[in-house]
Enzyme design. Structure first.
Site, PDB file in Angstrom:
ATOM      1  N   ASP A   1      -8.461  -4.061   3.562  1.00  0.00           N
ATOM      2  CA  ASP A   1      -7.148  -4.706   3.482  1.00  0.00           C
ATOM      3  C   ASP A   1      -6.781  -5.401   4.787  1.00  0.00           C
ATOM      4  O   ASP A   1      -6.321  -6.546   4.785  1.00  0.00           O
ATOM      5  CB  ASP A   1      -6.095  -3.645   3.157  1.00  0.00           C
ATOM      6  CG  ASP A   1      -4.698  -4.226   3.098  1.00  0.00           C
ATOM      7  OD1 ASP A   1      -4.435  -5.008   2.170  1.00  0.00           O
ATOM      8  OD2 ASP A   1      -3.873  -3.912   3.977  1.00  0.00           O
TER       9      ASP A   1
ATOM     10  N   SER B   1      -1.434   4.416   2.949  1.00  0.00           N
ATOM     11  CA  SER B   1      -2.226   5.053   1.878  1.00  0.00           C
ATOM     12  C   SER B   1      -2.364   6.566   2.072  1.00  0.00           C
ATOM     13  O   SER B   1      -2.017   7.329   1.167  1.00  0.00           O
ATOM     14  CB  SER B   1      -3.603   4.406   1.759  1.00  0.00           C
ATOM     15  OG  SER B   1      -3.500   3.012   1.673  1.00  0.00           O
TER      16      SER B   1
ATOM     17  N   SER C   1       0.810  -1.222   0.000  1.00  0.00           N
ATOM     18  CA  SER C   1       0.000   0.000   0.000  1.00  0.00           C
ATOM     19  C   SER C   1       0.840   1.267   0.000  1.00  0.00           C
ATOM     20  O   SER C   1       0.307   2.349  -0.220  1.00  0.00           O
ATOM     21  CB  SER C   1      -0.912   0.019   1.225  1.00  0.00           C
ATOM     22  OG  SER C   1      -1.824  -1.033   1.140  1.00  0.00           O
TER      23      SER C   1
HETATM   24 ZN    ZN Z   1      -2.134  -4.767   3.008  1.00  0.00          ZN
END
Ligand code: ZN
Ligand code: NAG
Ligand code: NAG
Length: 517
Positions: free
Chosen positions: A352, A193, A128
């Site tokens: 996730d 992120s 990510s």
């Molecule tokens: Zn991940």
């Protein structure tokens, strides 16, 4: 001399070729597409038995497409939604979760879709951090790094210090053009992120000074951890809205919120001291009461680490964390006060995290939560002037197996047995920590999944084929869904790092190509 490999290959070829020759025994169709004992559909959609149903639905779609007018106006506002780890199998299973295979998630109603290729400069299957650099800064980079180009290897402190290696996000491009920018996440605001919006680090784990100094030692002089970059960095210090979890990187252990900083700093106080208009909130109630027109910059930290799963929030009578939808709504209310428009990044980050734990039920629920947040954003904004793009950073090893009757509980057994005579679940993973729950290491047999005491629990683990502490990401393409000005640019199969360039094109920001050229 011909190698053994050659003869094996030739042998395989002969078998395949043999199967295709008329008159030879056909491929075992029954084995591949078995006639399962008839189990009726559990839910019937009226009309699906007739051609008319399918023909008229198709006509309707074609007419909609013919009537669609491409919007080539300049986008005043641009919003990027990111379902972290939200692969295509997750979307398909989430439709069953929200009520039926025939339904669509809110963003699946968007007029244009494409596929994004997610590999990084150094890995086939990315993480990510480097994908955040890709879909926010427009540059592919190395696994584990954020906001830096591929000259920087993960953990390379000296290369991170070299500012020529820093790359900047669509958030900065928008702010340089006079727009406001903000971020919302269900993870820590310093997690991989959201960090792509504002940070430049050689390792995603350097969220506070303690980890950064441990890794870089003397070299850490002059380097800033991710939380400091959020409050004081060139981009972070200008962000209008920052909402999510992760208080622990803003405080020291002595603070009553027990942080992880070892430099004695209190970054929340520092944020408040920067400007009288700066507002800090840490509960759902305080967030909902924020008056957008009276707020300067807004920082909301609602949990120590990541925020809780939505299903946990629901089950907790003392819950005081907002939902992703509530945070998105408040962020738009605050950003809407900006005359020149805004860029907003919204992450559903716990899709996730639940997949890594093989908790499929939670992953699908978090996907449904992202869908609600997108719906809210589309309702609050005008599609004539606001471009909304929804995508994912990478997939997971998550799979939806056959052959359940329509309307089945997607979390249930596939209504068929394995060769060992035991049922199997429709949802599973190629790897992950649940391996041992589903495999009896003494008898070397699979456990009947329907016999597990955790079946039906919201945090039930779904089976994995290979024992791993944490289930891995998957490498196939992820979907991109677009609505608003220049949404038609987002069709086709393209590199993930193209996404911010296309958004910048639509909004006429950044120094690449723009619709205003
Ligand atoms: Zn991940
Ligand atoms: C910074 O990195 C660039 C390559 O990205 C390199 O050419 C330059 O020499 C580096 N500068 C320093 C001071 O190391
Ligand atoms: C927000 O503040 C403005 C300006 O002070 C005021 O006019 C408005 O009524 C307030 N809105 C709410 C919902 O309190």
């Amino acid at each position: 001399m011909l190698s053994l490999k050659f003869w094996i290959r030739l042998g395989l070829l002969t078998v395949v070729w043999g199967a295709a020759v008329p008159g030879r025994a056909p491929v075992d169709e029954e084995r591949m597409h078995p006639h399962l004992p008839t189990s009726p559909r559990l839910r019937t959609i009226s009309g699906e038995e007739t051609q008319e149903f399918w023909h008229s639905a198709s006509k309707k779609l074609i007419r909609e497409k013919l009537e669609f007018v491409r919007n080539t106006k300049k986008a005043k506002n641009i919003i990027l939604f990111l379902g972290d780890g939200m692969g295509l199998a997750t979307l398909a299973a989430a439709r069953s979760y929200i009520g039926g295979e025939e339904l669509k998630l809110s963003f699946e109603e968007f007029p244009f879709t494409g596929l994004s290729k997610t590999y990084s400069v150094d890995k086939i299957v990315p993480d990510s951090a480097c994908t955040s650099t890709s879909y926010l800064c427009g540059v592919k980079a190395n696994y584990g790094t954020i906001g830096v180009n591929a000259h920087v290897k993960r953990g390379d402190c000296a290369a991170m210090a070299n500012e020529t290696n820093h790359v900047f996000s669509l958030g900065k491009w928008a702010m340089d053009a006079g727009k406001a920018a903000g971020l919302v996440t269900t993870t820590r605001v310093t997690h991989a992120s959201p960090s792509g919006v504002y940070a430049h680090v050689a390792d995603r784990e350097w969220e506070n000074n303690a980890v950064l100094e441990e890794a870089c030692g003397e070299l850490s002089d002059g380097l800033q951890d991710i939380a400091v970059q959020l409050i004081h960095g060139e981009v972070g210090s200008k962000l209008k809205v920052m909402l999510g979890g992760g208080k622990r990187s803003f405080y020291s252990p002595e603070h009553y919120d027990k942080g992880r900083r070892t430099d004695g700093r209190n970054l929340v106080e520092e944020f408040e001291a920067l400007d009288a208009g700066n507002t800090f909130v840490k509960t759902q109630k305080k967030l909902l009461n924020v008056n957008a027109t009276e707020t300067g910059r807004l920082l909301g930290l609602f949990s120590k680490s990541h925020m809780h799963y939505h299903l946990e929030q629901l089950a907790d009578p003392d819950n005081n964390e907002p939902t992703l939808e509530e945070m998105t709504q408040k962020a738009i209310e605050v950003l809407e006060t900006e005359e020149q428009g805004y860029f907003l990044f919204v992450e559903g980050g716990k899709i996730d995290i639940s997949h890594h734990e093989t908790m499929a039920r939670i992953a699908l629920d978090e996907t449904a939560e992202l869908s609600k947040a997108v719906k809210k954003a589309r309702e609050m904004t005008n599609p004539e002037e606001t471009l909304i793009v929804v995508t994912s950073d990478h997939s997971h090893t998550f799979s939806v197996s056959g052959y359940q009757p329509r309307g089945s509980d997607i979390f249930g057994a596939a209504k068929a047995n394995g060769k060992d005579g035991k049922p199997y679940l429709a949802l599973s993973y190629a790897n992950g920590k649940s391996f041992q729950d589903y495999y009896n290491t003494e008898t070397h047999e699979r456990v009947d999944p329907t016999s597990l005491p955790t079946i039906g629990d919201f945090d039930q683990l779904f089976p994995a084929m290979v024992p791993l502490e944490s289930e891995t990401h998957g490498g196939e393409d992820v979907g991109v869904f677009a609505s608003g000005p220049w949404a038609h640019l987002f069709t086709g199969v393209y590199e993930q790092n193209t996404i911010p360039h296309m958004m910048a094109f639509a909004a006429c920001v950044g120094d690449g190509l723009t619709a205003c050229d």
